[in-house]
Design a protein around this motif. Structure first.
Motif, PDB file in Angstrom:
ATOM      1  N   ASN A   1       0.797  -1.232   0.000  1.00 60.53           N
ATOM      2  CA  ASN A   1       0.000   0.000   0.000  1.00 60.53           C
ATOM      3  C   ASN A   1       0.828   1.280   0.000  1.00 60.53           C
ATOM      4  OD1 ASN A   1      -2.572  -1.333   0.159  1.00 60.53           O
ATOM      5  ND2 ASN A   1      -2.094  -1.813   2.300  1.00 60.53           N
ATOM      6  N   LYS A   2       2.103   1.187   0.289  1.00 59.44           N
ATOM      7  CA  LYS A   2       2.925   2.389   0.405  1.00 59.44           C
ATOM      8  C   LYS A   2       4.066   2.362  -0.598  1.00 59.44           C
ATOM      9  CE  LYS A   2       1.869   2.921   5.329  1.00 59.44           C
ATOM     10  NZ  LYS A   2       2.443   3.018   6.695  1.00 59.44           N
ATOM     11  N   GLN A   3       3.794   2.879  -1.793  1.00 54.25           N
ATOM     12  CA  GLN A   3       4.844   2.953  -2.815  1.00 54.25           C
ATOM     13  C   GLN A   3       5.680   4.221  -2.593  1.00 54.25           C
ATOM     14  OE1 GLN A   3       1.885   1.415  -3.652  1.00 54.25           O
ATOM     15  NE2 GLN A   3       3.136  -0.438  -3.711  1.00 54.25           N
ATOM     16  N   THR A   4       6.964   4.071  -2.823  1.00 50.78           N
ATOM     17  CA  THR A   4       7.886   5.178  -2.590  1.00 50.78           C
ATOM     18  C   THR A   4       8.690   5.456  -3.854  1.00 50.78           C
ATOM     19  OG1 THR A   4       8.089   4.512  -0.272  1.00 50.78           O
ATOM     20  CG2 THR A   4       9.753   6.027  -1.122  1.00 50.78           C
ATOM     21  N   VAL A   5       8.960   6.711  -4.101  1.00 49.15           N
ATOM     22  CA  VAL A   5       9.741   7.101  -5.272  1.00 49.15           C
ATOM     23  C   VAL A   5      11.081   6.356  -5.287  1.00 49.15           C
ATOM     24  CG1 VAL A   5      10.982   9.012  -6.365  1.00 49.15           C
ATOM     25  CG2 VAL A   5       8.671   9.371  -5.487  1.00 49.15           C
ATOM     26  N   ASN A   6      11.403   5.787  -6.469  1.00 51.52           N
ATOM     27  CA  ASN A   6      12.668   5.077  -6.710  1.00 51.52           C
ATOM     28  C   ASN A   6      12.817   3.774  -5.916  1.00 51.52           C
ATOM     29  OD1 ASN A   6      13.787   6.818  -8.670  1.00 51.52           O
ATOM     30  ND2 ASN A   6      14.359   8.265  -7.052  1.00 51.52           N
ATOM     31  N   LEU A   7      11.711   3.284  -5.374  1.00 52.11           N
ATOM     32  CA  LEU A   7      11.734   1.986  -4.703  1.00 52.11           C
ATOM     33  C   LEU A   7      10.922   0.992  -5.527  1.00 52.11           C
ATOM     34  CD1 LEU A   7      12.540   0.315  -2.191  1.00 52.11           C
ATOM     35  CD2 LEU A   7      10.328   0.966  -1.195  1.00 52.11           C
TER      36      LEU A   7
END
Length: 370
Positions: free
Chosen positions: A227-233
């Motif tokens: 549920n928690k997408q992070t930039v560049n991950l």
């Protein structure tokens, strides 16, 4: 009367009779088993429209039908399952009874609450006119099956064959294309399946019908992070191996002479295509098309894979903004093949089903201390 004036099926006759008596059901009068779950289906009116009696074809699902299933969209936009076909439906005796039971005098009159009023007189007049038309139409069919084409409905050949009639695909009951099977019921001798009859039921037709009945599970993605997408991950994407596996359906029909026709249509998942919903993203593989490997679409994430690149996944390069999200579209493609009871078989157009999941992507927050 000219042959053109007599064209049409028993269904056309009944459609006219329905105008005369709204409560009258299909002249066949019998209960037919529906294509799914043994549901009973009748002829008559549905949503104000005439529909023919359903086919006797039975559907058996080889896969797990538990849970929600979806219908595939054929990749070939010009392909579709037949809207109708011909199959053995009635014996000579049954056909004779069917037509004779359609005569107005054979139907029970309904109580008219308006009798004796101007409305009652008008209704009675309309009913008489409709009955007269119905009698004329019944007369045409009686002549056709008693003298013109056959000898007394082929009663002397009872048990030696059947009348084949057009039936509608239960999934296309109101499709105008089903009118393609609107010829008169046709006599077919026992053991001699018609070769020249258009759309005569066959393993291939059964396979095409079964295509629409495949128990395809909805495309539910497994993600990590979920549920928690992070930039560049990297976000790993995969499908549940136990759920997304080959499924099949068998359509079958038993003929009067003991002949058994059937076809098994099988769907196998082959690829999952990811579309991130933004140009500021990177997919794995670069094409976005994840293929089956070792029976699995994508690879389930585990702690030991922290520094690895996902074989199927996506990396977002820019945050989706405050209260925003990116629509990640996932399209699962299924390969379709069939095999008939007579040894025939082949491929049918591949099918797809798409789903979209909104992805909220955040920047990594860091705290700088002096």
């Amino acid at each position: 009367m000219h042959e053109v004036a007599r064209r049409g099926s028993i269904g056309v006759l009944v459609a006219i009779l329905l105008l005369a008596e709204p409560s009258v059901a299909y002249a066949g009068g019998g209960k037919g088993k529906g294509a799914l779950n043994g549901a009973e289906a009748h002829g008559g009116k549905k949503n104000g429209k005439y529909h023919a009696e359903v086919s006797h074809v039975q559907i058996t699902a080889g896969g797990d039908r538990g849970g929600k299933t979806v219908k595939l969209n054929p990749k070939d936009p010009d392909w579709e399952a037949p809207a109708c076909w011909y199959e053995p439906k009635t014996t000579p005796k049954e056909l004779k009874e069917k037509i004779e039971s359609a005569k107005p005098e054979k139907r029970k009159p309904e109580k008219d609450e308006d009798s004796g009023t101007i409305f009652g007189d008008l209704e009675e007049s309309n009913q008489k006119a409709a009955d007269a038309v119905a009698n004329q139409v019944v007369g045409l069919y009686e002549n056709y099956y008693q003298t013109e084409k056959y000898d007394d409905y082929n009663i002397d050949k009872q048990g030696k064959g059947m009348f084949w009639e057009g039936v509608r695909n239960p999934n296309k009951a109101d499709d105008p294309k089903a009118d393609a099977c609107s010829e008169h019921a046709i006599w077919v001798p026992k053991g001699k399946p018609p070769k020249s009859m258009p759309l005569a039921v066959s393993p291939k037709i059964l396979a095409q019908y079964a295509y629409e009945e495949l128990p395809i599970p909805g495309t539910e993605l497994s993600l990590n992070p979920e549920n928690k997408q992070t930039v560049n991950l990297d976000t790993w994407v995969w499908l549940n191996k136990g759920k997304f596996k080959p499924v099949d359906v068998t359509a079958s029909l038993d003929l009067l002479d003991g002949t058994h026709l059937s076809a098994t249509t099988t769907a196998k998942p082959t690829s999952l295509t990811l579309e991130p919903g933004t140009d500021d993203a990177k997919t794995y593989p670069g094409s976005g098309k994840c293929v089956v490997k070792n029976g699995q679409l994508g690879e389930e994430y585990s702690v030991g894979k922290k520094d690895k690149t996902p074989p199927c996944g996506v990396r977002y390069l820019r945050a989706s903004g405050q209260n925003g999200s990116y629509p990640l579209k996932a399209t699962l493609t299924w390969k379709i093949a069939w095999k008939g009871s007579d040894g025939s078989g082949g491929d049918l157009p591949a099918g797809t089903f798409s789903t979209t999941k909104n992805m909220t992507v955040k920047e990594i927050q860091s705290i700088v201390r002096d």
